[in-house]
Design an enzyme around this catalytic site. Structure first.
Site, mmCIF file in Angstrom:
data_model
loop_
_atom_site.group_PDB
_atom_site.id
_atom_site.type_symbol
_atom_site.label_atom_id
_atom_site.label_comp_id
_atom_site.label_asym_id
_atom_site.label_seq_id
_atom_site.Cartn_x
_atom_site.Cartn_y
_atom_site.Cartn_z
ATOM 1 C CG HIS A 7 -2.127 -0.967 0.996
ATOM 2 N ND1 HIS A 7 -3.393 -0.596 0.617
ATOM 3 C CD2 HIS A 7 -2.162 -2.322 1.126
ATOM 4 C CE1 HIS A 7 -4.172 -1.684 0.543
ATOM 5 N NE2 HIS A 7 -3.441 -2.739 0.844
ATOM 6 N N GLY B 18 -7.652 -12.820 -9.071
ATOM 7 C CA GLY B 18 -8.295 -12.431 -7.828
ATOM 8 C C GLY B 18 -7.528 -12.940 -6.612
ATOM 9 N N GLY C 273 -4.394 -11.736 -5.769
ATOM 10 C CA GLY C 273 -3.373 -10.766 -5.375
ATOM 11 C C GLY C 273 -2.063 -10.956 -6.128
ATOM 12 C CG LEU C 274 -0.499 -14.259 -7.048
ATOM 13 C CD1 LEU C 274 -0.367 -15.734 -7.410
ATOM 14 C CD2 LEU C 274 0.693 -13.821 -6.197
ATOM 15 C CG ASP D 163 -0.079 -4.490 -9.262
ATOM 16 O OD1 ASP D 163 0.809 -4.480 -8.377
ATOM 17 O OD2 ASP D 163 -1.292 -4.597 -9.009
ATOM 18 C CE1 TYR E 56 -5.126 -1.164 -3.214
ATOM 19 C CE2 TYR E 56 -6.357 0.684 -4.119
ATOM 20 C CZ TYR E 56 -5.196 -0.051 -4.029
ATOM 21 O OH TYR E 56 -4.097 0.341 -4.753
#
Ligand code: ADP
Ligand code: MG
Length: 389
Positions: A41, A126, A128-129, A176, A225
């Protein structure tokens, strides 16, 4: 639906399948998923992150076509999309990533060519990768390459972010897309999200990367988030009263934050403390990887997990149990939750010769504690997006 670790794709098999689907020879592109080693984050707070690409890829096969249409199908999702390059707007489902990336590339001045596209992926989604970034970057690389125009890899990063922000509705940071584009084999990448300066961090030979997927994703992930982002902005607004030059939490030191504790509501203070201390942990971890100092990495990963659990409050029971399961397993060097939180994966450093016993002990302990099956992925740090020739 989540893909199991045994479902692997090879470029040759994808090329053959896509050629049959698209009715002729294809150009083939791929982009990897990623795991963030530390720095959670912090990206949207313009801080530091330390991700690595994983050797799980999203493949996009492409053939140019006449006219102005993009057509795309996925091996994982039933919907197909057909859209005009002259009228790109938010769609639904995964079509948003295609439309958003195309729009983002055109907005940066790349004249795109009509194309027929086929996507297939081995990145669990879904979890988190970052299957979404892998889809954006592989699609963006395909579209940009077919355009024939020269382009900068940063165009792909920007177009992927545009797809998340303006089309998919996720206010995610830049990490990402950046790692999926720029990753190097055998390395993590320390990125300064304020100015996009980056440095490769070689992963020492004495550790393997092992990702443990809890198999859960709690519904609140999306709304929480955005709330965390908001809370960080509130923190910045309050701190700016005293020091107007603060533009983001990146500009705040731990000492400064502590000095202003009384000015912040307790929750906002804790959110800010996570970000400010996490930035420091990323810098410290970069040095510890360089020195091969696994004892230090263990402390840093553990402090990062505790900070996300207690200050940022984005962990969950399954993530905490997965970390505990791993800590007690053979070969464990360091571990923490990774990604946005509320489910998804943990990332672990494990002695390479003990990956298999680590895998079985962690899976067994997690199953005992939760009744759930863990998906455990050992991966080298992979290279970023490429065309497969
Ligand atoms: P994550 O990026 O952590 O995997 P997201 O919710 O951001 O999770 O992105 C997942 C979404 O990305 C999926 O719901 C889907 O819309 C899209 N996606 C991922 N992989 C594929 C694929 N192989 N084909 C089509 N869409 C995909
Ligand atoms: Mg995503």
């Amino acid at each position: 639906m989540s893909l199991s670790s045994s479902q692997r794709l090879t470029p040759a098999a994808v090329r053959e399948m896509a050629g049959a689907r698209l009715g002729g020879p294809v150009r083939l592109f791929r982009a990897p998923g990623r795991v963030n080693l530390i720095g959670e984050h912090t990206d949207y707070n313009l801080g530091f992150v330390l991700p690595a690409a994983i050797d799980r890829y999203t493949y996009v096969a492409a053939r140019p076509r006449a006219g102005r249409e993009l057509r795309m199908a996925s091996a994982q999702f039933p919907e197909t999309f057909s859209l005009s390059l002259d009228q790109l707007k938010p769609l639904r489902g995964w079509g948003n990533y295609l439309a958003g990336v195309a729009d983002g590339l055109q907005a940066q001045g790349l004249p795109l060519h009509a194309a027929e596209l086929f996507v297939t992926s081995e990145v669990p989604y879904g979890a988190g990768l970052s299957s979404s970034a892998a889809l954006e970057i592989s699609t963006g690389l395909a579209l940009a390459s077919l355009s024939g125009a020269s382009f900068d890899p940063l165009h792909l990063v920007r177009a992927g972010q545009h797809a998340e922000h303006a089309f998919a509705g996720t206010q995610s940071g830049v990490m990402d897309q950046f790692i999926s584009t720029f990753a190097r084999a055998g390395h993590a990448l320390r990125l300064d999200c304020r100015n996009l300066e980056w440095e490769l961090v070689a992963l020492p030979a004495g550790c393997a990367l092992v990702i443990c997927n809890t198999g859960v994703k709690h519904e609140l992930a999306g709304s929480e988030y955005n709330q965390r982002r908001q809370e960080c902005e509130t923190g910045v607004d309050l701190l700016r009263r005293d020091r107007p030059e603060i533009a983001s939490l990146r500009d705040v030191t731990i000492a400064e934050l502590t000095a202003h504790q009384a000015d912040l509501p307790p929750v906002i203070f804790r959110r800010c403390r996570h970000i400010v201390t996490e930035n420091q942990r990323v810098l410290d971890a970069g040095r510890a990887f360089h020195d091969g100092d696994f004892a230090r990495l263990r402390r840093l990963f553990s402090a990062s997990h505790a900070s996300m659990r207690d200050d940022y409050e984005i962990s969950c029971r399954e993530l905490d149990l997965m970390v505990a399961a791993a800590e007690a397993a053979p070969g464990f060097l360091a571990g923490r939750m990774t990604g946005g939180g509320f489910g998804g994966c943990t990332v672990n450093l494990v002695r390479p010769e003990l990956v298999e016993p680590f895998r079985s002990a962690t899976a067994h302990a997690y199953a005992q504690a939760t009744g759930r099956e863990a998906e455990i992925i050992a991966t080298p740090a992979a290279a970023g997006c490429e065309e497969l020739l």
